[in-house]
Design an enzyme around this catalytic site. Sequence first.
Site, PDB file in Angstrom:
ATOM      1  N   GLU A  25      -3.711   1.832  -7.780  1.00 49.19           N
ATOM      2  CA  GLU A  25      -4.118   2.954  -6.937  1.00 49.19           C
ATOM      3  C   GLU A  25      -3.200   4.143  -7.204  1.00 49.19           C
ATOM      4  OE1 GLU A  25      -6.418   1.693  -3.309  1.00 49.19           O
ATOM      5  OE2 GLU A  25      -4.351   1.367  -2.746  1.00 49.19           O
TER       6      GLU A  25
ATOM      7  N   HIS B 141       0.851  -1.199   0.000  1.00 50.45           N
ATOM      8  CA  HIS B 141       0.000   0.000   0.000  1.00 50.45           C
ATOM      9  C   HIS B 141       0.883   1.245   0.000  1.00 50.45           C
ATOM     10  CE1 HIS B 141      -2.853   3.066   1.162  1.00 50.45           C
ATOM     11  NE2 HIS B 141      -3.784   2.253   0.692  1.00 50.45           N
TER      12      HIS B 141
END
Length: 246
Positions: free
Chosen positions: A162, A86
Site C-alpha cells: 500500500e 497499516h
Amino acid sequence: MSKLIIANWKMNPKTAREAVRLAKVEDKTGVVIAPPLAFIDVIRKTVRHAKIAAQNAAGEEKGPWTGEVSPAMLASLGVRYVILGHSERRMKLHETDADIAKKIVAALDVGLKVILCVGEPLSVRKKGTIAAKRFVKDQLSVDLKGIKNFKFQISNLVIAYEPVWAISTSGGGKETPEDAAAMAKNIREFVHFKLRISHFKLLYGGSVSGMNARGFLARKEFDGVLVGSASLKPKEFRKILRAGNR
Ligand code: PEP
C-alpha cells in the site's frame, strides 16, 4: 484461483445498524470484512460467506494492557484475519516495525492470518523507485524478523503493498498496476530471500475503486486488493466485486 478482496472500514460506519447493512452487501465468498472492533461480533453473526478481520491486535498474550485486545480474544470471536502495520497506525499512532514484528508473531501463534501492510510515503517515492523498494525492504526486514525460525502456515501470511501516497485519505495519488506489480516482484523476491517462502498472498491497496479494480486484479503479481474508502460505498464496492467476478 479467485482473488481476495479485503474491505477495511477503518473507524466507520457510525452505528451497528449501518454496519450490518453494509456487511450484507459485502457478504461474498473471497471477501474479508475488517469492521471496527466494536462491531466485530455483530458482523460475524450477520455474514455467511465473508470472513472477518480485525484492524489491529496486541502483541501481548494477556495482562495489564488497558484498551488492548489480544489475538486469542479475536480468534475466540471467530475472527480469521488481522490487519497489522497499516500506515495509519504507523504514522498516527507511532507503531514501529519492532511493535509490528511482535504483533505478527502473537497473531500467527494463535492461528490468525496476518495481513501485513507495507508501503512507502510520498517523501520516499519522490526520490525514485529504487529508494521506494529499499524502504519497503527495510520495513519487511524488521516486520518479519520474528517469524524467521517460527513455524506457521504460509497461507497465514498475506502482504499488502500500500503506497501511502496512493491511499485515498493520505494523498490519493495514482499508482499504476504496472508500477505496483514491479514493487510486488521486489517484495516477493525479498521475502523469498529472507524466509525461503514464496507462496504467500500479495495484495495491492491504495484508492482501489470500481474504475481501476480490474487493472489490479488482472495482474498475476497480485492475489487481491485491499479496499478502504470504496468499501464504505455499496455501489462502488459492488463494482469491485464484479471486477473480481463475485
Ligand atoms: C487503506 O487505507 O488501506 C486503503 C487502501 O484505503 P483507500 O482504498 O481508501 O485508499
